[in-house]
Motif scaffolding. Structure first.
Motif, short mmCIF file in Angstrom:
data_model
loop_
_atom_site.label_atom_id
_atom_site.label_comp_id
_atom_site.label_asym_id
_atom_site.label_seq_id
_atom_site.Cartn_x
_atom_site.Cartn_y
_atom_site.Cartn_z
N CYS A 43 30.38 42.97 45.93
CA CYS A 43 30.84 44.21 45.68
C CYS A 43 31.77 44.40 44.82
CB CYS A 43 30.72 44.99 46.89
SG CYS A 43 29.73 45.04 47.99
N GLY A 44 33.08 43.77 44.82
CA GLY A 44 34.17 43.77 44.05
C GLY A 44 33.86 43.11 42.83
N LEU A 45 33.21 42.20 42.62
CA LEU A 45 33.23 41.46 41.30
C LEU A 45 32.17 42.31 40.53
CD1 LEU A 45 33.25 37.71 42.16
CD2 LEU A 45 34.90 38.82 41.31
N SER A 46 31.21 42.77 41.23
CA SER A 46 30.34 43.62 40.39
C SER A 46 30.87 44.92 39.92
CB SER A 46 29.11 43.85 41.13
OG SER A 46 29.52 44.63 42.31
N ARG A 47 32.05 45.34 40.49
CA ARG A 47 32.52 46.49 40.05
C ARG A 47 33.87 46.20 39.06
NH1 ARG A 47 35.67 49.29 43.84
NH2 ARG A 47 35.80 47.43 45.14
N LEU A 48 34.06 44.71 38.64
CA LEU A 48 34.76 44.35 37.77
C LEU A 48 36.34 44.39 38.63
CD1 LEU A 48 33.49 45.39 34.45
CD2 LEU A 48 33.22 43.08 35.66
N SER A 49 36.50 44.63 39.69
CA SER A 49 37.79 44.53 40.35
C SER A 49 38.78 43.37 40.05
CB SER A 49 37.74 44.93 41.89
OG SER A 49 38.80 44.61 42.47
N LEU A 50 39.79 43.72 39.55
CA LEU A 50 40.81 42.33 39.58
C LEU A 50 41.18 41.63 40.69
CD1 LEU A 50 42.48 40.51 37.53
CD2 LEU A 50 44.14 42.13 37.44
N ARG A 51 41.51 42.65 41.61
CA ARG A 51 41.96 42.38 42.88
C ARG A 51 40.85 41.36 43.71
NH1 ARG A 51 43.01 46.22 47.80
NH2 ARG A 51 40.91 46.07 48.12
N SER A 52 39.51 41.80 43.49
CA SER A 52 38.26 41.08 44.14
C SER A 52 38.23 39.65 43.47
CB SER A 52 37.29 41.88 43.98
OG SER A 52 37.20 42.94 44.61
N LEU A 53 38.47 39.49 41.94
CA LEU A 53 38.33 38.30 41.35
C LEU A 53 39.29 37.34 41.98
CD1 LEU A 53 37.36 36.53 39.15
CD2 LEU A 53 38.85 37.47 37.53
N ILE A 54 40.60 37.83 42.16
CA ILE A 54 41.87 37.12 42.46
C ILE A 54 41.37 36.61 43.98
CG2 ILE A 54 44.18 36.95 43.36
CD1 ILE A 54 44.59 38.71 40.75
N ALA A 55 40.95 37.59 44.83
CA ALA A 55 40.65 37.38 46.13
C ALA A 55 39.52 36.13 45.94
CB ALA A 55 40.18 38.41 46.74
N THR A 56 38.45 36.33 45.59
CA THR A 56 37.19 35.40 45.56
C THR A 56 37.65 34.00 45.02
OG1 THR A 56 35.84 37.39 45.32
CG2 THR A 56 34.88 35.24 44.79
N LEU A 57 38.42 33.90 44.02
CA LEU A 57 38.96 32.70 43.51
C LEU A 57 39.80 31.86 44.61
CD1 LEU A 57 40.11 33.66 39.82
CD2 LEU A 57 38.13 32.15 40.52
N ILE A 58 40.66 32.71 45.29
CA ILE A 58 41.31 31.92 46.25
C ILE A 58 40.50 31.69 47.40
CG2 ILE A 58 43.00 32.65 48.15
CD1 ILE A 58 44.47 34.42 46.32
N PHE A 59 39.52 32.58 48.05
CA PHE A 59 38.69 32.14 48.86
C PHE A 59 37.96 30.92 48.55
CE2 PHE A 59 37.35 36.77 49.71
CZ PHE A 59 38.41 36.78 50.70
N MET A 60 37.36 30.71 47.27
CA MET A 60 36.65 29.36 46.90
C MET A 60 37.69 28.24 46.85
SD MET A 60 33.55 30.55 46.82
CE MET A 60 32.82 29.12 46.00
N ALA A 61 38.80 28.45 46.31
CA ALA A 61 39.93 27.46 46.19
C ALA A 61 40.19 26.80 47.44
CB ALA A 61 41.04 27.77 45.33
N MET A 62 40.37 27.71 48.40
CA MET A 62 40.92 27.21 49.65
C MET A 62 39.42 26.52 50.51
SD MET A 62 44.02 27.64 50.26
CE MET A 62 44.05 27.19 48.43
N GLY A 63 38.53 27.09 50.25
CA GLY A 63 37.18 26.59 50.93
C GLY A 63 37.00 25.12 50.39
#
Length: 145
Positions: free
Chosen positions: A111-131
């Protein structure tokens, strides 16, 4: 890494992704809410809330969907090799992480990325990197040693 092509189902996965996206769209259009599972469950656990009906309906759909799918096709075999204490600790860590990160992968990633949320982009990048880091470290620790 190898792909088990006997179990590889790109079209079913694509269809599942479409359904997740449609569910997120319907929820935001009709309820004005984001389809973040941790937030939906968190709202159900609060005492003073007047929106339990849509939250309950959404979670009921998540539980019923695989049951309906199982009526049409065989469900994949699931093998859990972790112990119950490990599962409980992992669940608690995920719950704590979603509170600290102000949402979960579905809320930020879908949802956040589809709304072009910068906070969601950063959170998703961190989720993926830590995974990636966790899978690499755990894979090395348990498979190579």
């Amino acid at each position: 890494m190898s792909i088990n092509f006997a179990q590889f189902t790109p079209w079913l996965s694509f269809g599942g992704g479409i359904l997740v996206g449609l569910a997120a769209i319907v929820l935001v259009l009709f309820c004005g809410r984001i389809a973040g599972i941790s937030g939906i469950i968190g709202g159900l656990l609060q005492r003073k809330t007047n929106d339990r009906s849509w939250r309950g309906a959404f979670l009921t759909g998540i539980v019923i969907a695989p049951v309906l799918y199982g009526l049409l096709r065989p469900l994949p075999e699931i093998t859990v090799t972790a112990s119950w204490p490990a599962i409980i600790i992992a669940g608690l860590l995920v719950g704590i992480g979603t509170r600290i990160g102000s949402g979960c992968t579905s809320g930020h990633g879908v949802c956040g990325l589809s709304r072009l949320s910068l906070r969601s982009l950063i959170a998703t990048l961190i989720f993926m990197a830590m995974g990636f880091v966790t899978a690499t470290v755990v894979g090395y620790w348990f498979l190579v040693r």
